[in-house]
Design a protein around this motif. Structure first.
Motif, short mmCIF file in Angstrom:
data_model
loop_
_atom_site.label_atom_id
_atom_site.label_comp_id
_atom_site.label_asym_id
_atom_site.label_seq_id
_atom_site.Cartn_x
_atom_site.Cartn_y
_atom_site.Cartn_z
N PRO A 1 0.83 -1.21 0.00
CA PRO A 1 0.00 0.00 0.00
C PRO A 1 0.86 1.26 0.00
O PRO A 1 1.94 1.28 0.57
CB PRO A 1 -0.79 -0.12 1.31
N GLY A 2 0.37 2.31 -0.65
CA GLY A 2 1.06 3.60 -0.63
C GLY A 2 0.85 4.27 0.72
O GLY A 2 -0.15 4.02 1.40
N GLN A 3 1.81 5.14 1.10
CA GLN A 3 1.72 5.76 2.43
C GLN A 3 1.54 7.26 2.32
O GLN A 3 1.69 7.98 3.31
CB GLN A 3 3.00 5.46 3.23
N GLU A 4 1.21 7.78 1.11
CA GLU A 4 1.26 9.23 0.95
C GLU A 4 0.26 9.96 1.85
O GLU A 4 0.52 11.07 2.29
CB GLU A 4 1.05 9.64 -0.52
N ALA A 5 -0.87 9.30 2.14
CA ALA A 5 -1.86 9.97 2.97
C ALA A 5 -1.51 9.85 4.45
O ALA A 5 -2.00 10.62 5.27
CB ALA A 5 -3.23 9.35 2.72
N VAL A 6 -0.66 8.90 4.78
CA VAL A 6 -0.40 8.59 6.19
C VAL A 6 0.87 9.26 6.71
O VAL A 6 0.92 9.73 7.84
CB VAL A 6 -0.26 7.06 6.36
N LEU A 7 1.90 9.28 5.88
CA LEU A 7 3.20 9.73 6.36
C LEU A 7 3.61 11.07 5.76
O LEU A 7 3.43 11.30 4.56
CB LEU A 7 4.28 8.68 6.01
N THR A 8 4.19 11.92 6.59
CA THR A 8 4.70 13.20 6.11
C THR A 8 6.03 12.98 5.40
O THR A 8 6.64 11.92 5.51
CB THR A 8 4.96 14.14 7.29
N ASP A 9 6.50 14.00 4.69
CA ASP A 9 7.79 13.91 4.00
C ASP A 9 8.90 13.58 5.00
O ASP A 9 9.79 12.78 4.73
CB ASP A 9 8.12 15.24 3.31
N ASP A 10 8.84 14.23 6.16
CA ASP A 10 9.86 14.00 7.19
C ASP A 10 9.91 12.54 7.60
O ASP A 10 10.98 11.94 7.72
CB ASP A 10 9.57 14.83 8.44
N LYS A 11 8.73 12.00 7.83
CA LYS A 11 8.68 10.61 8.31
C LYS A 11 9.15 9.65 7.23
O LYS A 11 9.85 8.68 7.51
CB LYS A 11 7.26 10.24 8.74
N ILE A 12 8.76 9.92 5.99
CA ILE A 12 9.21 9.03 4.91
C ILE A 12 10.73 9.13 4.76
O ILE A 12 11.43 8.12 4.64
CB ILE A 12 8.48 9.35 3.58
N ALA A 13 11.24 10.37 4.80
CA ALA A 13 12.70 10.54 4.70
C ALA A 13 13.39 9.75 5.81
O ALA A 13 14.42 9.10 5.60
CB ALA A 13 13.07 12.02 4.78
N ALA A 14 12.80 9.80 7.01
CA ALA A 14 13.41 9.10 8.14
C ALA A 14 13.41 7.60 7.92
O ALA A 14 14.43 6.93 8.11
CB ALA A 14 12.66 9.45 9.42
N VAL A 15 12.27 7.06 7.48
CA VAL A 15 12.21 5.61 7.33
C VAL A 15 13.11 5.15 6.18
O VAL A 15 13.77 4.11 6.26
CB VAL A 15 10.75 5.11 7.18
N LEU A 16 13.20 5.94 5.12
CA LEU A 16 14.11 5.59 4.02
C LEU A 16 15.55 5.60 4.51
O LEU A 16 16.34 4.71 4.18
CB LEU A 16 13.96 6.58 2.85
N THR A 17 15.89 6.61 5.29
CA THR A 17 17.25 6.70 5.82
C THR A 17 17.54 5.49 6.69
O THR A 17 18.62 4.88 6.60
CB THR A 17 17.40 7.99 6.66
N TYR A 18 16.55 5.12 7.51
CA TYR A 18 16.76 3.97 8.38
C TYR A 18 16.97 2.69 7.57
O TYR A 18 17.93 1.95 7.80
CB TYR A 18 15.56 3.80 9.32
N VAL A 19 16.11 2.47 6.58
CA VAL A 19 16.22 1.23 5.79
C VAL A 19 17.53 1.21 5.01
O VAL A 19 18.20 0.18 4.93
CB VAL A 19 15.01 1.09 4.84
#
Ligand code: HEC
Ligand code: HEC
Length: 387
Positions: free
Chosen positions: A325-343
């Motif tokens: 599922p896409g997360q665009e409605a759920v996650l902010t840019d900051d949060k996505i950047a954070a999770v990408l950085t973590y992964v």
């Protein structure tokens, strides 16, 4: 009669012991049974406890929740295997040069290019003194990674065959090894090509899926060399940011903060499918460890999280056909950047951090896109931008 109305015989002796003597003689007093635990059982338990202790001692992984990796624990930890010379692996890398390791890998090339590297006239081109072999590093690695097809002139003779791509079958190290081997064997005397350079080339040509033609190979300058962009330096061309400073996140949150925040997000959202190990689940959820989507173009990765992914997709050689599922409605840019950085910084990945502005740019660029990505779209993603 001696019996009263209550039918008791008063002549009967009142001595209970005597009355019950017959019964006592026939069946002895019941006693509660207690026997000692047999020695063999004690021993078995002792052995089991010792084994469990030793097992935890070896495989505890610091008792960190993110360490357990069922695919990596190996008996070799307990019982180190005797090292086999010639086997590929880090352990022998220290004593063997790349070219020596490459000799083993060359067994895969030998059926076509022959043991003496001279090829087969009219069918398989020679590797001896070939410009492709002893010339620029970039051309050689590119053609090994992707394969070649169609007419090809080598040392004045034209061949018209096809060589398979090696990027799937051989690791960076093996490609580096075999390239170094053919560059230094049979009178060839070109310098070796390091593993880091092959890794860099793999990144650079990531978007390409088709084998090379001669014309395309010629577009790579004959003397082009490869940079040693080992991880994490410049491992991925971060769109629009200076490639030389991958870890430096301009302004905003620091990489450490992003990592910590990203871990929270990961544990809240992605973990259900991709697992705490980042290894996914066989057949259902693809792994995030060392995959091209994770470590490639960060913008593409961001776009995938925003819109989701659906349909058949091949990750690490295995095909998944499911939907994320896409997360665009759920996650902010900051949060996505954070999770990408973590992964990108976990599960053995070593790619640079992702800044929120990359995510913001992806969100803006694909604002109109309503459907999840397909594999074909993702493959085309870097192509337009990177080449
Ligand atoms: C299935 C047979 C086959 C195998 C296996 C194979 N090649 Fe090739 N290789 C070819 C063919 C055919 C060509 C020419 C392609 C063309 O005509 O477009 C070629 C071309 C090349 C070239 C460029 C031309 C030249 O001779 O310099 C290099 C370098 C090369 N191969 C290296 C390798 C290496 C290294 C391996 C092992 C990892 C390998 N090949 C395995 C068939 C093969
Ligand atoms: C509901 C389950 C689910 C969740 C939650 C989920 N994914 Fe996925 N993910 C999938 C599936 C399924 C695929 C493969 C899609 C397909 O088959 O087309 C996938 C594919 C991927 C891929 C591309 C393939 C690969 O392994 O490199 C990446 C990267 C990825 N997910 C990262 C994430 C991240 C990061 C999160 C958390 C923000 C996340 N996913 C959350 C199910 C999920």
């Amino acid at each position: 009669m001696n019996e009263g109305t209550d039918r008791i015989d008063y002549r009967e002796t009142p001595d209970l012991t005597e009355v019950h003597s017959a019964i006592r003689r026939e069946s002895g007093d019941p006693t509660a049974e207690s026997r000692q635990v047999p020695l063999w059982l004690t021993m078995a338990c002792a052995v089991a406890v010792c084994w469990a202790g030793a097992y935890v001692g070896v495989f505890h992984g610091g008792f960190s929740g993110s360490v357990y990796n069922e695919y990596e624990s190996s008996p070799a930890v307990l019982f180190p295997l005797p090292k086999k010379p010639g086997a590929e692996g880090e352990s022998v890398g220290a004593v063997q040069s790349l070219a020596q390791i490459g000799k083993g890998v060359y067994s895969q090339c030998q059926p076509c290019h022959q043991a003496n590297g001279a090829g087969v006239a009219g069918q398989f081109p020679p590797l001896v003194k070939s410009d492709y072999v002893v010339g620029g590093e970039k051309r050689l690695v590119a053609l090994l990674l992707k394969g070649i097809q169609g007419p090809l002139v080598v040392e004045g003779k034209t061949y018209n065959g096809a060589m398979p791509a090696w990027e799937k079958a051989l690791s960076d190290k093996k490609i580096a090894a075999v390239a170094s081997y053919i560059r230094s064997e049979w009178g060839n005397a070109a310098p070796e090509i390091s593993e880091a350079k092959v890794a860099a080339a793999r990144k650079e040509f990531e978007a390409r899926t088709a084998p090379y033609t001669e014309a395309e190979l010629k577009q790579i300058p004959a003397d082009a060399t490869l940079g040693e962009s080992g991880a994490p330096a410049g491992a991925a061309p971060v769109a629009g940011s200076a490639p030389a400073a991958p870890a430096a996140v301009p302004a905003g949150p620091s990489a450490d903060e992003l990592m910590a925040k990203g871990k929270q997000q990961y544990m809240a959202i992605c973990v259900a499918c991709h697992q705490p190990t980042g290894l996914g689940l066989p057949m259902v959820f693809p792994p995030l460890a060392k995959t091209e989507y994770v470590n490639g173009d960060p913008k593409r990765f961001a776009a995938m999280i925003l819109k989701g992914v659906a349909g058949p997709i091949t990750v690490d050689g295995k095909t998944y056909n499911n939907m994320m599922p896409g997360q665009e409605a759920v996650l902010t840019d900051d949060k996505i950047a954070a999770v990408l950085t973590y992964v990108r910084g976990s599960f053995g990945n070593q790619s640079p951090a992702v800044t929120p502005d990359i995510v913001a740019a992806a969100r803006k660029e694909f604002a109109e896109k309503k459907t999840p990505w397909s594999e074909a779209e993702l493959k085309a993603f870097g192509g337009a931008a990177a080449q």
